[in-house]
Design a protein around this motif. Structure first.
Motif, PDB file in Angstrom:
ATOM      1  N   GLY A 143      12.080 -28.765  14.517  1.00  0.00           N
ATOM      2  CA  GLY A 143      12.331 -28.261  13.212  1.00  0.00           C
ATOM      3  C   GLY A 143      12.717 -26.766  13.077  1.00  0.00           C
ATOM      4  N   ALA A 144      12.884 -26.249  14.271  1.00  0.00           N
ATOM      5  CA  ALA A 144      13.174 -24.754  14.240  1.00  0.00           C
ATOM      6  C   ALA A 144      14.269 -24.317  13.670  1.00  0.00           C
ATOM      7  CB  ALA A 144      12.881 -24.261  15.623  1.00  0.00           C
ATOM      8  N   THR A 145      15.259 -25.075  14.254  1.00  0.00           N
ATOM      9  CA  THR A 145      16.674 -24.651  13.438  1.00  0.00           C
ATOM     10  C   THR A 145      16.705 -24.715  12.173  1.00  0.00           C
ATOM     11  OG1 THR A 145      17.518 -27.001  13.898  1.00  0.00           O
ATOM     12  CG2 THR A 145      17.928 -25.076  15.574  1.00  0.00           C
ATOM     13  N   GLY A 146      16.183 -25.933  11.320  1.00  0.00           N
ATOM     14  CA  GLY A 146      16.122 -25.793  10.096  1.00  0.00           C
ATOM     15  C   GLY A 146      15.351 -25.056   9.341  1.00  0.00           C
ATOM     16  N   ARG A 147      14.137 -24.680   9.840  1.00  0.00           N
ATOM     17  CA  ARG A 147      13.523 -23.561   9.341  1.00  0.00           C
ATOM     18  C   ARG A 147      14.237 -22.175   9.520  1.00  0.00           C
ATOM     19  NH1 ARG A 147       8.925 -26.657  11.876  1.00  0.00           N
ATOM     20  NH2 ARG A 147       9.374 -25.415  13.432  1.00  0.00           N
ATOM     21  N   GLN A 154       9.225 -16.557  11.687  1.00  0.00           N
ATOM     22  CA  GLN A 154       8.536 -17.611  10.663  1.00  0.00           C
ATOM     23  C   GLN A 154       9.419 -19.042  11.078  1.00  0.00           C
ATOM     24  OE1 GLN A 154       6.657 -17.116   7.959  1.00  0.00           O
ATOM     25  NE2 GLN A 154       6.562 -14.975   9.039  1.00  0.00           N
ATOM     26  N   ALA A 155      10.544 -18.984  11.934  1.00  0.00           N
ATOM     27  CA  ALA A 155      11.029 -20.412  12.353  1.00  0.00           C
ATOM     28  C   ALA A 155      10.081 -21.314  13.134  1.00  0.00           C
ATOM     29  CB  ALA A 155      12.288 -20.079  13.234  1.00  0.00           C
ATOM     30  N   GLY A 156       9.096 -20.632  13.909  1.00  0.00           N
ATOM     31  CA  GLY A 156       8.246 -21.719  14.596  1.00  0.00           C
ATOM     32  C   GLY A 156       9.026 -22.289  15.588  1.00  0.00           C
ATOM     33  N   LEU A 164      16.214 -22.021   6.375  1.00  0.00           N
ATOM     34  CA  LEU A 164      15.673 -21.889   5.151  1.00  0.00           C
ATOM     35  C   LEU A 164      15.143 -20.416   4.954  1.00  0.00           C
ATOM     36  CD1 LEU A 164      13.708 -25.548   5.069  1.00  0.00           C
ATOM     37  CD2 LEU A 164      15.542 -24.776   3.449  1.00  0.00           C
ATOM     38  N   VAL A 165      14.596 -19.983   5.983  1.00  0.00           N
ATOM     39  CA  VAL A 165      14.091 -18.607   5.944  1.00  0.00           C
ATOM     40  C   VAL A 165      14.989 -17.565   5.876  1.00  0.00           C
ATOM     41  CG1 VAL A 165      12.838 -16.741   7.440  1.00  0.00           C
ATOM     42  CG2 VAL A 165      11.843 -19.196   7.243  1.00  0.00           C
TER      43      VAL A 165
END
Length: 350
Positions: free
Chosen positions: A161-165, A155-157, A168-169
């Motif tokens: 913005g991968a680390t931020g996602r 779900q990070a993609g 959050l995930v």
């Protein structure tokens, strides 16, 4: 006369070398101090308990001699707990520090982002829904941690913005898994809930030499790989595009570190349960001791020291009551965290 008055100035290379020697010297001092402290704590944990074993007797027992009473206490109770405390603490500490550096977030430890809770949910599901014990619970915990990590990564993609996602995930996943664990405990019978709660609290009470051998092998394989990859993690703080421009394979590095972290956390959690706050606090403490470069190795030593000391306190702090080690680390973790927040902040990603 001018030639005599000329003062030779150090070159830029000499100045840089002198500037590097200070942090390196401090790191060596910190590592040696932590190693000495850890050895001392292991000796205290193994020899000074309800039944005290003298150092000469311990040496004789380790050499193969049988001493009635002392041999059983040392080899079947106190020494296995001390050794497992070192191995599990090192795994939790290194994994937590690596995650925090990779995600550039001081709260992004595996126990906050759902990896540890994934192991907990898997174990509780095995105990409550299927009524199993022993090795199947360990396998279920491993499967739960791996599944949680797969969800976070999928779900990070990609992109900047991968680390931020991922953070959050992970936080959302941790909340969902916590609710699942509570629902399973509500539906469980009294005996099942008691078994699950003992496991969830984090404990070294039932460790065996077979468990120690398994975690020793995994630590010996995964920790060196994690330490080798940790040196490239600060580059991610520059952003994915710039890091890629500097030759870092960002996705491969992030996935590789996550796999190693999950392996360490899942293995330790499956054997001793989720020992609270160790992975969360080891990284910040290590960065304060050795500011500058990533302190994943120092965090492993800090985690080992914390778990061994907490296990000794859990066993003997209250006479006649043996507390789970996770309860002690949880009680100590909150005030330590508040103290760290009130003191000088640690720069992100260091």
């Amino acid at each position: 006369m001018a030639l005599l008055e000329t003062v030779e100035r150090p070159s830029t290379a000499d100045a840089l070398a002198a500037a590097r020697r200070g942090p390196r010297r401090r790191r060596r001092v910190v590592v040696v101090t932590l190693l000495v402290l850890l050895v001392a704590l292991v000796v205290v944990r193994a020899l000074l308990g309800d039944y005290r074993v003298s150092l000469p007797d311990a040496v004789r027992i380790l050499g193969g001699e049988q001493i009635p009473g002392a041999s059983f206490v040392l080899m079947e109770s106190t020494l296995p707990r001390a050794v497992m405390g070192v191995l599990a603490g090192a795994a939790f500490g290194a994994a937590g520090s690596a995650f925090q550096v990779m995600l550039r977030n001081p709260i992004a430890s595996p126990d906050v982002l759902g990896v540890t809770l994934g192991a907990s949910a898997g174990a509780v599901l095995a105990v409550v829904a299927f009524g199993v014990r022993g090795a199947p619970v360990t396998l279920a915990a491993l499967a739960g941690a791996v599944l949680a990590a797969v969800v976070i990564l999928s779900q990070a993609g990609g992109g900047g913005g991968a680390t931020g996602r991922m953070v959050l995930v992970g936080v959302a996943l941790a909340a969902g898994l916590s609710a699942l664990v509570q629902w399973l405990l509500v539906r469980a019978s009294t005996y099942q809930a008691q078994d699950a709660l003992v496991w969830l609290s984090g404990s070294l009470n039932t460790v065996t030499w077979t468990d120690i051998a398994r975690l020793l092998v995994l630590d010996a394989l995964l920790l060196p790989l994690l330490l080798a990859m940790a040196g490239r993690l600060p580059v991610l703080g520059l952003g994915d595009d710039l890091a890629a421009g500097l030759g870092v394979r960002v996705t491969r590095l992030r996935v590789g570190v996550t796999v190693l972290v999950v392996g360490l956390v899942a293995a330790a959690t499956a054997l001793v349960g989720p020992v609270a706050f160790v992975g969360f606090l080891s990284g910040p403490i290590a960065r304060r001791l050795t500011p500058g470069r990533p302190a994943v190795g120092v965090a492993a030593l800090v985690g080992a020291v914390v778990v061994v000391a907490a296990d000794y306190a859990a066993a003997y702090a209250i006479p006649g009551t043996a507390l789970p080690v996770g309860l002690v680390t949880g009680l100590l973790g909150a005030p330590v965290l508040l103290w760290m927040l009130r003191s000088r902040p640690t720069p992100e990603g260091r």
